[in-house]
Design an enzyme around this catalytic site. Structure first.
Site, PDB file in Angstrom:
ATOM      1  N   GLY A  15     -52.566  47.976  19.788  1.00 25.04           N
ATOM      2  CA  GLY A  15     -53.549  46.936  19.471  1.00 25.04           C
ATOM      3  C   GLY A  15     -53.556  45.865  20.535  1.00 25.04           C
ATOM      4  N   ASP A 107     -45.030  47.337  17.827  1.00 23.28           N
ATOM      5  CA  ASP A 107     -43.811  48.105  17.569  1.00 23.28           C
ATOM      6  C   ASP A 107     -43.975  49.592  17.859  1.00 23.28           C
ATOM      7  OD1 ASP A 107     -45.357  48.437  15.313  1.00 23.28           O
ATOM      8  OD2 ASP A 107     -43.620  48.575  13.968  1.00 23.28           O
ATOM      9  N   ASP A 131     -50.509  40.069  14.788  1.00 26.13           N
ATOM     10  CA  ASP A 131     -49.922  39.980  13.438  1.00 26.13           C
ATOM     11  C   ASP A 131     -48.596  39.213  13.414  1.00 26.13           C
ATOM     12  OD1 ASP A 131     -52.001  41.664  12.760  1.00 26.13           O
ATOM     13  OD2 ASP A 131     -50.796  43.471  13.017  1.00 26.13           O
ATOM     14  N   ARG A 166     -68.949  26.400  -4.001  1.00 30.28           N
ATOM     15  CA  ARG A 166     -68.678  27.833  -4.117  1.00 30.28           C
ATOM     16  C   ARG A 166     -67.219  28.163  -3.866  1.00 30.28           C
ATOM     17  NH1 ARG A 166     -73.553  30.357  -0.705  1.00 30.28           N
ATOM     18  NH2 ARG A 166     -74.923  30.593  -2.483  1.00 30.28           N
TER      19      ARG A 166
HETATM   20  P1  ADP Z   1     -48.843  49.036  18.486  1.00 27.81           P
HETATM   21  O1  ADP Z   1     -48.056  49.173  19.735  1.00 27.81           O
HETATM   22  O2  ADP Z   1     -49.846  47.929  18.565  1.00 27.81           O
HETATM   23  O3  ADP Z   1     -47.959  48.979  17.262  1.00 27.81           O
HETATM   24  P2  ADP Z   1     -49.456  51.832  17.878  1.00 27.81           P
HETATM   25  O4  ADP Z   1     -48.532  51.892  16.728  1.00 27.81           O
HETATM   26  O5  ADP Z   1     -50.770  52.487  17.750  1.00 27.81           O
HETATM   27  O6  ADP Z   1     -49.766  50.325  18.337  1.00 27.81           O
HETATM   28  O7  ADP Z   1     -48.687  52.466  19.132  1.00 27.81           O
HETATM   29  C1  ADP Z   1     -49.307  52.554  20.391  1.00 27.81           C
HETATM   30  C2  ADP Z   1     -48.938  53.872  21.035  1.00 27.81           C
HETATM   31  O8  ADP Z   1     -47.521  53.935  21.204  1.00 27.81           O
HETATM   32  C3  ADP Z   1     -49.278  55.102  20.225  1.00 27.81           C
HETATM   33  O9  ADP Z   1     -50.616  55.519  20.385  1.00 27.81           O
HETATM   34  C4  ADP Z   1     -48.313  56.129  20.790  1.00 27.81           C
HETATM   35  O10 ADP Z   1     -48.777  56.646  22.018  1.00 27.81           O
HETATM   36  C5  ADP Z   1     -47.077  55.283  21.052  1.00 27.81           C
HETATM   37  N1  ADP Z   1     -46.176  55.378  19.891  1.00 27.81           N
HETATM   38  C6  ADP Z   1     -46.329  54.828  18.679  1.00 27.81           C
HETATM   39  N2  ADP Z   1     -45.319  55.148  17.828  1.00 27.81           N
HETATM   40  C7  ADP Z   1     -44.489  55.938  18.527  1.00 27.81           C
HETATM   41  C8  ADP Z   1     -43.262  56.613  18.235  1.00 27.81           C
HETATM   42  N3  ADP Z   1     -42.698  56.523  17.027  1.00 27.81           N
HETATM   43  N4  ADP Z   1     -42.706  57.346  19.215  1.00 27.81           N
HETATM   44  C9  ADP Z   1     -43.263  57.425  20.428  1.00 27.81           C
HETATM   45  N5  ADP Z   1     -44.414  56.832  20.778  1.00 27.81           N
HETATM   46  C10 ADP Z   1     -45.032  56.078  19.857  1.00 27.81           C
END
Ligand code: ADP
Length: 329
Positions: A15, A107, A131, A166
């Site tokens: 994000g 994360d 967030d 409202r």
């Molecule tokens: P954010 O980083 O904002 O939490 P996401 O959860 O969509 O967003 O994670 C971004 C990208 O990081 C994912 O599209 C994926 O490529 C990678 N990713 C997410 N979770 C994992 C995981 N458990 N192991 C490895 N790569 C991950």
């Protein structure tokens, strides 16, 4: 003492959050100031697997501090989570002789960074998430800008709500921790704040609504965290129904993705630059598998597995948390 790192990469992932560009600026300029070559990787892990990599110089990031979004682009990449995907990513890093990587994201992105660390790539994470749901940092990049965007909307909604006597329900982002709802509701003077941990007491809420108007309030604004909804129950719709049941007109506004955009606030710009700088210094020191964070106004490093394991506690001054009910009269 390990050999000094010569080339690093930087990517933004998951994000997007205002202030990511300031972090890219911090990374690029700190690297160059320390005689380390720096490569921008476009479109997060997806771009890394596709070799969308180019060297950056100090002027490439001119003016980045004030820009929302991310100039490197971001992506969600399910393929990166596969064995094939991560192999492709590592092949490109090796082909470009990139020894260390700064990952700016939430994360999920940090978990991905850890996978690279476990395969021998040096990685340092920078927390970016509107967030503010990442543990071991008081603030993640973008959360202050999103809070201010919500406040701007809330002030405007107050104008129209007061003009019509409202109720209004404002649904805000914030994932499961409710930081944005709690802080914007407090700062914006909402009459009701619903976060994911709120126990819904229908009678109490209806009494609150009726008594607010009896006390000559000209509007009733409820700020609801979207993360408080469940698959069975949309929380904003529930509060709208309570306001109507209490006998008042009510409208609902879902703020949605406007919360992700816009010029980063001063705080997010400072955070971005400071995190960017700190991350590169950690790579130069030979450290890896850690996230830089702002803990009590100091930059602290925490192992990424610990960051992913621990739950983020919302930090508002205790004095404020104690008096929220008093302020809502
Ligand atoms: P954010 O980083 O904002 O939490 P996401 O959860 O969509 O967003 O994670 C971004 C990208 O990081 C994912 O599209 C994926 O490529 C990678 N990713 C997410 N979770 C994992 C995981 N458990 N192991 C490895 N790569 C991950």
């Amino acid at each position: 003492m390990s050999k000094k790192i010569k080339k690093i990469g930087v990517l933004t992932s998951g994000g997007d959050a205002p202030g990511m560009n300031a972090a890219i600026r911090g990374v690029v300029r700190t690297a160059i100031s320390n005689d380390v070559d720096v490569y921008g990787i476009h479109w997060g892990y997806q771009g890394l697997m596709e070799g969308k990599i180019e060297q950056m110089n100090a002027r490439d990031v001119s003016g980045f501090g004030s820009l929302g979004g991310t100039k490197l682009g971001s992506a969600r990449s399910p393929e990166f989570k596969t064995e094939e995907g991560i192999k492709k990513a590592i092949e490109y890093l090796k082909a470009f002789e990139i020894e260390g990587l700064v990952v700016i994201g939430g994360d999920g992105s940090l978990r991905g960074a850890m996978d690279l660390h476990n395969r021998g790539i040096k990685v340092v994470g920078i927390p970016a998430s509107i967030d503010n749901d990442i543990a071991h940092t008081d603030f993640s990049i973008g959360s202050d800008t999103a809070l201010n965007t919500i406040l701007d909307a809330l002030d405007k909604i107050r104008d129209t709500a007061s003009a019509h006597y409202r109720g209004f329900v404002l649904e805000v982002m914030g994932n499961k921790n409710g930081y944005l709802a709690l802080t914007s509701g407090t700062a914006g003077g909402a009459e009701l704040i619903i976060v994911p941990s709120t126990k819904i007491d229908k009678d109490k809420i209806i009494h609150q609504i009726k008594s607010a108007f009896l006390r000559k309030k000209s509007s009733f604004i409820a700020v609801c965290a979207e993360g408080a909804s469940t698959p069975e129950q949309n929380i904003s719709d529930l509060i709208v129904s309570y306001i109507k049941e209490a006998g008042f007109e009510c409208r609902k506004t879902v703020l949605g993705h406007v919360q992700r955009g816009g010029k980063p606030t001063g705080r997010d710009r400072i955070l971005g630059n400071a995190f960017g700088h700190a991350a590169v210094i950690q790579l130069i020191k030979g450290n890896s598998g850690i996230m830089v964070g702002d803990v009590g106004n100091n930059i602290e490093c925490t192992p990424i597995p610990k960051v992913c394991e621990d739950t983020k506690n919302i930090k508002l001054p205790k004095e404020v948390l104690d008096v929220i009910d008093d302020l809502m009269i």
